[in-house]
Design a protein around this motif. Structure first.
Motif, mmCIF file in Angstrom:
data_model
loop_
_atom_site.group_PDB
_atom_site.id
_atom_site.type_symbol
_atom_site.label_atom_id
_atom_site.label_comp_id
_atom_site.label_asym_id
_atom_site.label_seq_id
_atom_site.Cartn_x
_atom_site.Cartn_y
_atom_site.Cartn_z
ATOM 1 N N ASN A 1 1.519 1.136 -11.516
ATOM 2 C CA ASN A 1 0.961 2.405 -11.019
ATOM 3 C C ASN A 1 -0.341 2.217 -10.258
ATOM 4 O OD1 ASN A 1 3.001 4.166 -11.971
ATOM 5 N ND2 ASN A 1 2.150 3.991 -14.031
ATOM 6 N N VAL A 2 -0.394 1.185 -9.426
ATOM 7 C CA VAL A 2 -1.562 0.924 -8.594
ATOM 8 C C VAL A 2 -1.266 1.486 -7.205
ATOM 9 C CG1 VAL A 2 -3.001 -0.869 -7.545
ATOM 10 C CG2 VAL A 2 -2.179 -1.134 -9.901
ATOM 11 N N PRO A 3 -2.059 2.448 -6.745
ATOM 12 C CA PRO A 3 -1.813 3.025 -5.419
ATOM 13 C C PRO A 3 -1.917 1.983 -4.300
ATOM 14 C CG PRO A 3 -3.329 4.392 -6.672
ATOM 15 C CD PRO A 3 -3.149 3.117 -7.447
ATOM 16 N N VAL A 4 -0.973 2.058 -3.384
ATOM 17 C CA VAL A 4 -0.937 1.172 -2.214
ATOM 18 C C VAL A 4 -1.358 1.986 -1.005
ATOM 19 C CG1 VAL A 4 0.567 -0.183 -0.715
ATOM 20 C CG2 VAL A 4 0.857 -0.298 -3.192
ATOM 21 N N PHE A 5 -2.317 1.458 -0.247
ATOM 22 C CA PHE A 5 -2.828 2.157 0.921
ATOM 23 C C PHE A 5 -2.091 1.778 2.202
ATOM 24 C CE2 PHE A 5 -6.764 1.604 -1.761
ATOM 25 C CZ PHE A 5 -6.678 2.859 -2.343
ATOM 26 N N LYS A 6 -1.743 0.500 2.318
ATOM 27 C CA LYS A 6 -1.093 0.039 3.547
ATOM 28 C C LYS A 6 -0.298 -1.225 3.246
ATOM 29 C CE LYS A 6 -2.004 -1.316 8.311
ATOM 30 N NZ LYS A 6 -3.017 -1.553 9.335
ATOM 31 N N VAL A 7 0.886 -1.318 3.869
ATOM 32 C CA VAL A 7 1.712 -2.516 3.750
ATOM 33 C C VAL A 7 2.128 -2.940 5.151
ATOM 34 C CG1 VAL A 7 3.801 -3.539 2.800
ATOM 35 C CG2 VAL A 7 2.629 -1.739 1.526
ATOM 36 N N VAL A 8 1.926 -4.201 5.455
ATOM 37 C CA VAL A 8 2.462 -4.802 6.674
ATOM 38 C C VAL A 8 3.431 -5.875 6.196
ATOM 39 C CG1 VAL A 8 1.945 -6.160 8.734
ATOM 40 C CG2 VAL A 8 0.400 -4.318 8.034
ATOM 41 N N TYR A 9 4.714 -5.611 6.374
ATOM 42 C CA TYR A 9 5.740 -6.523 5.864
ATOM 43 C C TYR A 9 5.850 -7.792 6.691
ATOM 44 C CZ TYR A 9 7.083 -2.599 2.978
ATOM 45 O OH TYR A 9 7.058 -1.567 2.070
ATOM 46 N N PHE A 10 5.619 -7.690 7.985
ATOM 47 C CA PHE A 10 5.682 -8.875 8.837
ATOM 48 C C PHE A 10 4.973 -8.605 10.144
ATOM 49 C CE2 PHE A 10 7.475 -11.612 12.085
ATOM 50 C CZ PHE A 10 7.302 -12.849 11.482
ATOM 51 N N LYS A 11 4.206 -9.593 10.571
ATOM 52 C CA LYS A 11 3.591 -9.587 11.902
ATOM 53 C C LYS A 11 3.366 -11.033 12.303
ATOM 54 C CE LYS A 11 -1.303 -9.247 10.579
ATOM 55 N NZ LYS A 11 -1.855 -10.364 11.293
ATOM 56 N N THR A 12 3.289 -11.273 13.585
ATOM 57 C CA THR A 12 2.933 -12.623 14.015
ATOM 58 C C THR A 12 1.426 -12.758 13.862
ATOM 59 O OG1 THR A 12 2.759 -11.870 16.305
ATOM 60 C CG2 THR A 12 4.849 -12.864 15.640
ATOM 61 N N GLY A 13 0.995 -13.900 13.486
ATOM 62 C CA GLY A 13 -0.427 -14.128 13.251
ATOM 63 C C GLY A 13 -0.688 -14.442 11.799
ATOM 64 N N ASN A 14 -1.970 -14.544 11.487
ATOM 65 C CA ASN A 14 -2.367 -14.898 10.132
ATOM 66 C C ASN A 14 -3.249 -13.800 9.566
ATOM 67 O OD1 ASN A 14 -2.798 -16.321 7.802
ATOM 68 N ND2 ASN A 14 -4.167 -17.824 8.719
ATOM 69 N N PRO A 15 -2.876 -13.177 8.481
ATOM 70 C CA PRO A 15 -1.692 -13.428 7.660
ATOM 71 C C PRO A 15 -0.446 -12.814 8.288
ATOM 72 C CG PRO A 15 -2.907 -11.593 6.725
ATOM 73 C CD PRO A 15 -3.704 -12.094 7.904
ATOM 74 N N GLY B 1 1.693 -11.058 6.755
ATOM 75 C CA GLY B 1 1.908 -9.768 6.118
ATOM 76 C C GLY B 1 0.855 -9.564 5.061
ATOM 77 N N TYR B 2 0.700 -8.335 4.616
ATOM 78 C CA TYR B 2 -0.272 -8.066 3.560
ATOM 79 C C TYR B 2 -0.035 -6.706 2.937
ATOM 80 C CZ TYR B 2 -2.639 -5.504 7.323
ATOM 81 O OH TYR B 2 -2.925 -4.657 8.362
ATOM 82 N N VAL B 3 -0.608 -6.529 1.739
ATOM 83 C CA VAL B 3 -0.565 -5.264 1.017
ATOM 84 C C VAL B 3 -1.998 -4.911 0.644
ATOM 85 C CG1 VAL B 3 0.233 -4.071 -1.066
ATOM 86 C CG2 VAL B 3 1.734 -5.700 0.072
ATOM 87 N N LEU B 4 -2.442 -3.734 1.052
ATOM 88 C CA LEU B 4 -3.754 -3.235 0.647
ATOM 89 C C LEU B 4 -3.543 -2.200 -0.439
ATOM 90 C CD1 LEU B 4 -5.480 -2.736 4.127
ATOM 91 C CD2 LEU B 4 -5.759 -4.637 2.534
ATOM 92 N N HIS B 5 -4.177 -2.440 -1.580
ATOM 93 C CA HIS B 5 -4.003 -1.528 -2.709
ATOM 94 C C HIS B 5 -5.354 -1.243 -3.350
ATOM 95 C CE1 HIS B 5 -4.437 -4.895 -5.547
ATOM 96 N NE2 HIS B 5 -3.613 -5.571 -4.753
ATOM 97 N N GLU B 6 -5.330 -0.248 -4.201
ATOM 98 C CA GLU B 6 -6.539 0.124 -4.930
ATOM 99 C C GLU B 6 -6.996 -1.050 -5.796
ATOM 100 O OE1 GLU B 6 -6.605 3.113 -8.401
ATOM 101 O OE2 GLU B 6 -7.131 4.303 -6.607
ATOM 102 N N LYS B 7 -8.302 -1.149 -6.011
ATOM 103 C CA LYS B 7 -8.831 -2.195 -6.885
ATOM 104 C C LYS B 7 -8.273 -1.987 -8.295
ATOM 105 C CE LYS B 7 -12.872 -4.485 -8.564
ATOM 106 N NZ LYS B 7 -14.258 -4.701 -8.612
ATOM 107 N N VAL B 8 -7.844 -3.093 -8.896
ATOM 108 C CA VAL B 8 -7.230 -3.049 -10.218
ATOM 109 C C VAL B 8 -8.278 -3.485 -11.244
ATOM 110 C CG1 VAL B 8 -5.317 -3.887 -11.624
ATOM 111 C CG2 VAL B 8 -5.028 -3.651 -9.161
#
Length: 177
Positions: A32-46, A48-55
Motif C-alpha cells: 500500500n505504498v502510493p506510486v507517483f510515476k512509473v516509466v516501464y521502458f525508455k532508452t537511456g539510463n536508467p 525505467g524507474y518507479v517513483l513512490h512515496e517514502k517508505v
C-alpha cells in the motif's frame, strides 16, 4: 569479454526492463505504498524507474527494492520452462519455443536490483530509527547489489538469465525424468 552499450542491451532485452519496473510497482501495491510515476521502458539510463512515496517501514523498503530479483527470477523460469523440453531434450522446437527462451532469459537477466535501489536501501538504513535487525538484514543486501552491479561488467546478469531460463528448467527436467 566485449563491450556492448547498455542502451543496446536494454533494447534487446526490453521485456526484462518492463517486468523489473512492474515488480517494483507490484511490491508498492502489496505494501500500500502510493506510486507517483512509473516509466516501464525508455532508452537511456536508467531504462525505467518507479517513483513512490517514502517508505518508513524498512522491511517494506527493502522488499520493494529487491522485488525484481524475486519476480524476474520466478517469471523468467516459468516462461522458459515449457520451451526447455522441446528445445533441449526432444529436438522438436517451434519458433515460439525460442521466443519463450528469449523472454525467459531477458526477464531473468534484469532480476538484479540497480545501484539506485541499493542507494535507496542504504539511505533508509542510515536513519536513526532503523532497527539493528533491519541493518543486519539490509546492509549485506546493499553489498550484494553492488557486487552484482560490478558483475555486469563480466556479463553476470546475462549468465544469471541463462542459468534461470535454461539451466534451471533443464535441471528440473533431468530430475523429474
Amino acid at each position: 569479454m566485449f563491450f556492448i552499450p547498455g542502451v543496446l542491451i536494454s533494447l534487446a532485452t526490453f521485456p526484462g526492463v518492463i517486468v523489473h519496473e512492474l515488480a517494483h510497482q507490484f511490491f508498492c501495491w502489496l505494501f500500500n505504498v502510493p506510486v507517483f510515476k512509473v516509466v516501464y521502458f525508455k532508452t537511456g539510463n536508467p531504462a525505467g524507474y518507479v517513483l513512490h512515496e517514502k517508505v518508513s517501514n524498512k522491511f517494506q523498503h527493502i522488499m520493494i527494492s529487491i522485488g525484481p530479483f524475486i519476480v524476474n527470477t520466478v517469471l523468467g523460469a516459468i516462461i522458459a520452462f515449457p520451451a526447455a523440453l522441446p528445445i533441449f531434450k526432444l529436438n522438436n522446437a517451434t519458433p515460439i519455443d525460442f521466443v519463450l527462451i528469449y523472454m525467459g532469459v531477458s526477464i531473468a537477466m534484469h532480476a538484479f536490483p540497480s545501484t539506485g535501489d541499493a542507494k535507496s536501501i542504504w539511505d533508509g538504513l542510515k536513519d536513526e530509527d532503523t532497527s539493528i535487525a533491519a541493518k543486519i538484514f539490509g546492509y549485506p543486501i546493499v553489498g550484494l547489489i553492488y557486487a552484482g552491479t560490478l558483475g555486469r561488467f563480466f556479463w553476470l546478469d546475462a549468465l544469471y538469465g541463462i542459468a534461470v531460463a535454461v539451466g534451471l528448467p533443464n535441471l528440473l527436467i533431468s530430475i523429474l525424468s
